[in-house]
Motif scaffolding. Structure first.
Motif, PDB file in Angstrom:
ATOM      1  N   LEU A 186       0.822  -1.217   0.000  1.00 44.39           N
ATOM      2  CA  LEU A 186       0.000   0.000   0.000  1.00 44.39           C
ATOM      3  C   LEU A 186       0.853   1.264   0.000  1.00 44.39           C
ATOM      4  N   LYS A 187       2.171   1.118  -0.241  1.00 43.44           N
ATOM      5  CA  LYS A 187       3.060   2.277  -0.207  1.00 43.44           C
ATOM      6  C   LYS A 187       2.657   3.338  -1.228  1.00 43.44           C
ATOM      7  N   SER A 188       2.366   2.925  -2.435  1.00 40.82           N
ATOM      8  CA  SER A 188       1.931   3.854  -3.473  1.00 40.82           C
ATOM      9  C   SER A 188       0.425   3.724  -3.644  1.00 40.82           C
ATOM     10  N   PHE A 189      -0.246   4.853  -3.829  1.00 36.62           N
ATOM     11  CA  PHE A 189      -1.692   4.831  -3.987  1.00 36.62           C
ATOM     12  C   PHE A 189      -2.083   4.099  -5.265  1.00 36.62           C
ATOM     13  N   ARG A 190      -2.979   3.135  -5.093  1.00 37.96           N
ATOM     14  CA  ARG A 190      -3.622   2.452  -6.217  1.00 37.96           C
ATOM     15  C   ARG A 190      -5.087   2.281  -5.824  1.00 37.96           C
ATOM     16  N   LEU A 191      -5.973   2.724  -6.666  1.00 36.11           N
ATOM     17  CA  LEU A 191      -7.388   2.806  -6.328  1.00 36.11           C
ATOM     18  C   LEU A 191      -7.987   1.483  -5.873  1.00 36.11           C
ATOM     19  N   ASN A 192      -7.811   0.424  -6.619  1.00 40.53           N
ATOM     20  CA  ASN A 192      -8.465  -0.843  -6.279  1.00 40.53           C
ATOM     21  C   ASN A 192      -8.000  -1.427  -4.950  1.00 40.53           C
ATOM     22  N   PRO A 193      -6.699  -1.534  -4.683  1.00 37.10           N
ATOM     23  CA  PRO A 193      -6.289  -2.065  -3.379  1.00 37.10           C
ATOM     24  C   PRO A 193      -6.769  -1.189  -2.209  1.00 37.10           C
ATOM     25  N   TYR A 194      -6.688   0.120  -2.357  1.00 35.83           N
ATOM     26  CA  TYR A 194      -7.153   1.006  -1.282  1.00 35.83           C
ATOM     27  C   TYR A 194      -8.653   0.834  -1.068  1.00 35.83           C
ATOM     28  N   THR A 195      -9.417   0.741  -2.152  1.00 32.56           N
ATOM     29  CA  THR A 195     -10.859   0.556  -2.044  1.00 32.56           C
ATOM     30  C   THR A 195     -11.184  -0.753  -1.340  1.00 32.56           C
ATOM     31  N   GLU A 196     -10.472  -1.807  -1.666  1.00 29.10           N
ATOM     32  CA  GLU A 196     -10.727  -3.107  -1.047  1.00 29.10           C
ATOM     33  C   GLU A 196     -10.458  -3.070   0.455  1.00 29.10           C
ATOM     34  N   VAL A 197      -9.395  -2.412   0.863  1.00 31.49           N
ATOM     35  CA  VAL A 197      -9.092  -2.311   2.290  1.00 31.49           C
ATOM     36  C   VAL A 197     -10.181  -1.510   3.014  1.00 31.49           C
ATOM     37  N   ILE A 198     -10.598  -0.408   2.425  1.00 34.97           N
ATOM     38  CA  ILE A 198     -11.647   0.412   3.043  1.00 34.97           C
ATOM     39  C   ILE A 198     -12.945  -0.387   3.155  1.00 34.97           C
ATOM     40  N   LYS A 199     -13.292  -1.147   2.110  1.00 39.30           N
ATOM     41  CA  LYS A 199     -14.481  -1.994   2.164  1.00 39.30           C
ATOM     42  C   LYS A 199     -14.388  -2.998   3.303  1.00 39.30           C
ATOM     43  N   LYS A 200     -13.203  -3.572   3.490  1.00 42.14           N
ATOM     44  CA  LYS A 200     -13.017  -4.563   4.555  1.00 42.14           C
ATOM     45  C   LYS A 200     -13.239  -3.930   5.919  1.00 42.14           C
ATOM     46  N   VAL A 201     -12.637  -2.774   6.145  1.00 44.13           N
ATOM     47  CA  VAL A 201     -12.790  -2.102   7.445  1.00 44.13           C
ATOM     48  C   VAL A 201     -14.249  -1.720   7.669  1.00 44.13           C
ATOM     49  N   ILE A 202     -14.892  -1.141   6.671  1.00 47.95           N
ATOM     50  CA  ILE A 202     -16.296  -0.752   6.811  1.00 47.95           C
ATOM     51  C   ILE A 202     -17.166  -1.972   7.100  1.00 47.95           C
ATOM     52  N   GLY A 203     -16.913  -3.078   6.411  1.00 49.53           N
ATOM     53  CA  GLY A 203     -17.684  -4.300   6.630  1.00 49.53           C
ATOM     54  C   GLY A 203     -17.527  -4.864   8.024  1.00 49.53           C
ATOM     55  N   GLU A 204     -16.334  -4.741   8.597  1.00 51.95           N
ATOM     56  CA  GLU A 204     -16.085  -5.279   9.932  1.00 51.95           C
ATOM     57  C   GLU A 204     -16.553  -4.332  11.034  1.00 51.95           C
TER      58      GLU A 204
END
Length: 98
Positions: free
Chosen positions: A41-59
């Protein structure tokens, strides 16, 4: 807004080596900071960042989720739906917070 609703505040900090950013989020008033510290996650990439945010929101299942209006980065419509199951995420609470 949080005090009006009777809820606590949280922040998601993504990246690699984000300890200082997590501490800053707490100093700005977040009760809980969800830290996703991973070299991928060192460099911003939309899909990986979105997936992590979805995971946190879901939990966490927060009452309200606010996104920056910069036009860059994950958008609410991309973060709804399926849960993600990757990346190491943890949480840090401000001392004295429940």
């Amino acid at each position: 807004m949080a005090s009006e609703l009777g809820v606590t505040t949280g922040a998601i900090v993504l990246g690699s080596g984000v300890d200082a950013a997590a501490a800053a989020a707490i100093s700005y008033g977040a009760d809980t900071v969800y830290v996703c510290d991973d070299p991928s996650l060192k460099s911003f990439r939309l899909n990986p960042y979105t997936e992590v945010i979805k995971k946190v929101i879901g939990e966490v299942k927060p009452t309200i989720v606010l996104f920056p209006a910069s036009g860059r980065g994950p958008r609410p419509e991309r973060c709804s739906g399926l849960r993600s199951e990757h990346r190491r995420c943890g949480r840090r609470a401000r001392s004295g917070a429940a």
